[in-house]
Scaffold this active site. Sequence first.
Site, PDB file in Angstrom:
ATOM      1  N   ASP A  15      -6.020   0.307  -3.753  1.00 17.15           N
ATOM      2  CA  ASP A  15      -5.008   0.264  -2.707  1.00 17.15           C
ATOM      3  C   ASP A  15      -4.540   1.711  -2.486  1.00 17.15           C
ATOM      4  O   ASP A  15      -4.924   2.634  -3.212  1.00 17.15           O
ATOM      5  CB  ASP A  15      -3.860  -0.683  -3.063  1.00 17.15           C
ATOM      6  CG  ASP A  15      -3.143  -1.161  -1.791  1.00 17.15           C
ATOM      7  OD1 ASP A  15      -3.319  -0.536  -0.735  1.00 17.15           O
ATOM      8  OD2 ASP A  15      -2.402  -2.152  -1.851  1.00 17.15           O
TER       9      ASP A  15
HETATM   10  C1  BGC Z   1      -1.372  -1.915   1.468  1.00 12.80           C
HETATM   11  C2  BGC Z   1      -2.705  -2.541   1.775  1.00 12.80           C
HETATM   12  C3  BGC Z   1      -3.324  -1.855   2.964  1.00 12.80           C
HETATM   13  C4  BGC Z   1      -3.427  -0.360   2.695  1.00 12.80           C
HETATM   14  C5  BGC Z   1      -4.068   0.409   3.827  1.00 12.80           C
HETATM   15  C6  BGC Z   1      -1.429  -0.396   1.411  1.00 12.80           C
HETATM   16  O1  BGC Z   1      -0.167   0.145   1.340  1.00 12.80           O
HETATM   17  O2  BGC Z   1      -0.902  -2.423   0.249  1.00 12.80           O
HETATM   18  O3  BGC Z   1      -2.559  -3.911   1.996  1.00 12.80           O
HETATM   19  O4  BGC Z   1      -4.579  -2.417   3.234  1.00 12.80           O
HETATM   20  O5  BGC Z   1      -2.122   0.136   2.507  1.00 12.80           O
HETATM   21  O6  BGC Z   1      -3.265   0.475   4.918  1.00 12.80           O
END
Ligand code: BGC
Length: 737
Positions: free
Chosen positions: A291
Amino acid sequence: MMKTKQFLFTVFCVFPLFAQADEGERTYKDATLPIEERVDDLLGRMTWEEKILQLNQFTLGNNDNVNNIEKEVVKVPAGIGSLIYFSENPELRNEMQRRAMEETRLGIPILFGYDVIHGFRTVYPISLAQACSWNTDLVSRACGMAAGEARRSGVEWTFSPMIDVARDGRWGRISEGYGEDPYTNAAFCVASVRGYQGDDLASDKHVAACLKHYVGYGASEAGRDYVYTEISRQTLWDTYLPPYEAGIRAGASTVMSSFNDISGVPATCNHYTLTEILKERWGMEGFVVSDWDAVEQLIPQGVAADRKQAASLAMNAGLDMDMVGHCYDRHLESLIREGAVSEEKVNEAVRRVLRLKFRLGLFEHPYTEEMPAAQRLLQPQSKDLAERLAEETIVLLKNEGQVLPLQGFQPGKNTIAVMGPLVDASGELLGNWSAHGRMEEVCPIREAMQEEFDGKATLLFHAGCPFDGEDKSGFAEALETARQADVVVLFMGEKRLWSGENCVRSTIELPAIQEDFIRQVKEVGKPLVLVLANGRPLGLHRVEPLCDAIVEMWQPGIPGGRPVSGVLSGRVNPSGKLCVTFPRTTGQIPIYYNRRQSSRPALGKYQDIPSTPLYEFGHGLSYTTYRYGEIKLSRQTVREDESLTAEIAVTNTGHLAGAETVHWFITDPYSRISRPVRELKYFEKQLIQPGETKIFRFEIHPMRDLSFVDSDGKRFLEKGTYYVQVKDKRIKLEIDE
Ligand code: BGC
């Protein structure tokens, strides 16, 4: 002088490149060869620097995720593995891709990803709502449409579906998943993976899916985001892993690891979940992306001293791609040289990334055709699908005295007061993570109600009260409006950014000002309909007794007020049912239907409130009525390797056609590991005409439907008694030798 290790590094990594290049063959470019051969060939030509860049994801375009403010990437290296693409059109992508194809030695295309969560530009209802439709076919088609819009706009990888089982409404991300039940999450996961990916990833209509957030993120302590989760191995296996296993079996291309620390070992560097389960047991061929910045965040999580150690922990655990953290690009090379990370491990990660790029056909078609937006986005069939899906997500929670539908509830009395903070706040109906959705493209409630009741009722509008705060200056006038009406409809609930990432609330009740407004409107003495738009289950114990009817419309995306207006008028017969329990109060959290059994089921109740939820999982009313027959089994006793059929007849006893969902539960009263009181194993939705009877069938395969897992995921089936249950009907079933 070159040090020995460095010398070997150069010999092994750079020399083969020249050796093969001399042969003049570029076999990885030959699309007729099997993908694994192309990957082998390409890997053999790459330097470590090139390989390591493939394992990083940076961003391109203006970042629209408020939680992830990234420093501007001054110059994205052309050899980067992947980019999060924040732009809505293909031009910028193509410009960047051209650099990758033309300015790098091997011309490896970049993989462009983006959060296409519930739509790209056509915004569909939020995922929590989608599951309340119990219509996997519609959800699959919506994901397919979203994939088409994304791919035509330069995105071939979505960070969706989110399949985190969530049982705490305080956690804002509950809105992004399919509710509290593992089976429901698994079913909608499979539907969305099929919709996104189709049969051919290389077609220009599909995108690679990403199962997230692996794993246990929904168990965040007290609903707070990014924090610790306490998950026993048993619960990991029977609650949090099943949707992921289903998604991998359905062919999901990638997985995103989660931010949480699972009982002391962060998901980002968890060898057990990333390697042993995902890659070894389930045989996942795709890759795992972290993530946002999660590799670097191993430092504040308390397991890594610095980025280098974080990179080493994550890579050794099986985390293939570092999302924006700059841990892999800066440290992997030296970690390999020092022997802290094996070459084999890195090669394996690169292989997984390249494999997807080949599968997506990016080597053959690296660029996106530059079509005008009107041809790429918001096609009529996409908007129409959004409306159909939104209609099916609406849950009629309460309808006392049949106050709904409004047309004809009391002939001749047709003045409707339409009030509440959502009446003109159409943008709030988009929901969070609305990608490139635009507020002005959402149909406002005011407009939808006017259209729906045109010539049939007089509508009196007034916002009445704000979403929150103290400003009650609109109350008096609004109450006067209510007095002039025959019925009052209040559109209340949440703003779109009250749920989603980093949007945590300590209570799930409506803000005090909204509750107060409802109380004062009630005193006017008119029939009161409460319509709710929100991204989580709400605690309605104080307002529920004040309302004659309650409609949960969720956050429907661009159809905005239209679907719910259809429900209010009776044009649409509501068929949604809850995929998440509505507690009475925040204090009941966690409360969910498939809790484990208690030693004293009759005791242990709350002293101050009933211990039951306000609205159960599966609850949802209709304008028609159904009569359920008895459950029939094709046989009462089965062996492990046999199967049987359960069926139940459902008759529409009312005067309107309706779509009814039958939920099939299993109960195992005694087992070596105590089972939940009920577990959903199958569901089906069918349209039933007035007077018609439809048969609902559940094909039971004991090993699939009656078995259980132990704390290491080993499935076992015990002989003995089970119950098959639909609503309050249940029937005994025996598993024999
Ligand atoms: C979120 C994810 C997301 C990623 C990219 C993160 O902060 O937890 O769900 O896909 O950002 O935007």
